[in-house]
Design a protein around this motif. Sequence first.
Motif, short mmCIF file in Angstrom:
data_model
loop_
_atom_site.label_atom_id
_atom_site.label_comp_id
_atom_site.label_asym_id
_atom_site.label_seq_id
_atom_site.Cartn_x
_atom_site.Cartn_y
_atom_site.Cartn_z
N ASP A 159 -3.69 9.92 -4.02
CA ASP A 159 -2.93 11.47 -3.51
C ASP A 159 -2.08 11.13 -2.73
O ASP A 159 -1.32 11.77 -1.62
N SER A 177 -6.06 14.86 0.74
CA SER A 177 -7.26 14.82 0.07
C SER A 177 -8.03 13.99 0.58
O SER A 177 -8.45 14.79 1.19
N ARG A 429 3.06 12.00 -7.08
CA ARG A 429 1.74 12.73 -6.37
C ARG A 429 0.57 12.29 -7.71
O ARG A 429 -0.14 11.49 -7.72
#
Length: 440
Positions: A159, A177, A429
């Motif tokens: 992430d 995250s 991402r």
Amino acid sequence: MENKASITFSKKACFVGVISLLIAFIFGCSDDKDSGRSGGAPYDPSKPVKISTFYPDSGGMATDVIIEGENFGTDPSQVQVFYNKKQAAVINAQGDKLYVITPRLPGDTCYITVIVGKDTLVFDNAFQYTSVTRVTTIAGNPDVNEEIDGTLLSAGFYDPRYVAIDAEDNIFVCEFSDHPALRRINMEKNEVTTIKNANWVGGSPNAPAVDADGKVVLIPMDAGKTFYEFDPERLWDGKKFEIMLAEDSKPFTSQWKHGVASCQIDRMMYYRSYAGELIKFDPNTKKAWLVAENVQPGADGWQVFHPQHPELLYLSFREYRYIGIYNILTNEYTTYAGYGQTTGHQDGDVKDAIFGEIQQICFDHDGNLFVADKGNHCIRKISPEGVVSTVVGLPGKSGYKDGDPEVAMFNGPTGVAVDSEGTIYIADRDNNCIRKLSIE
């Protein structure tokens, strides 16, 4: 059968080769052994400088160009050549000829200026600059969703959302995250290392930035007034701190902050909270002041100062899909790009442009603003003239592919930052990759 593109490339390569041989012949026939000098008559200040022609009349970065004229002299250090506002390297001077190297990204249509002594001359005809844009993956793998240190080729990310680059061109990546972390990429050493991946206080790390000296990395945390700083003089050991309300400031909440930016005018760090509070703080004393209220409340946001106009703070708003400008000297706020538009994709003038989901933004050294448009899986650019274009990515189509702009694909890019050479680095991402956008 050879295709058309191959034929075109072969012709261009052949032409460049001929020009290179011609330059080598012209400037290699001098008996003068002085470094940087060649044959021909020295500059005579009593006579005018004249320009007649240059060739080739088109090319890209580092194209060899010969300029012909009169009274250039034999000392290249006394000659200046500009392509629009970009200065070219003058390699040799031979009285009636100059050998120069085309600079990087001077503009599509370039007017060449020659300056010798008191004379400044500009060619009527233009040099047509051809830029080359390409996307490559520098680290990470879409099939690997975990933190793995090592070489660029073997490293993995989880992430990766935001990026920042310091004065030494270290690339810092904040992972969000379930596994928040700060990673560092050193291209020269071919390594990815984890600086911090546990015991964060204040939520998750958001978009990092460097201080006004380009050395210390500062990271805003989601909650309250908490930040982290990572100083190379402390071997990147992370230090948590909370900003303190200055005695002469109005109170503020500072809740939910996603980015921070350093200002070269007052050397303060500026950020905006979800509530629309614009706040600045001294990175040394940690004292903070409320600058403005109600700067588009109810939206996540990121910010960056303009390189040529350091009083102008550009702010992106995810939920509102537009970019605004705050002048820290006049305290004026204006809308800029995408204001009032619905979600979608449309290039053009800033007032008509439509974005998907805007996140981190950054400027290159020429004043082009690059935007991570996560919703459209694209990287957008806003030129100094206020024209929005899609640089790379296929609008509305997610995927993973390196290459030219026509084929390169992203999957939810959220972070952008520029290095000292003008190369753009992107946190892709949902592909768990860090990509590189080279425009030359």
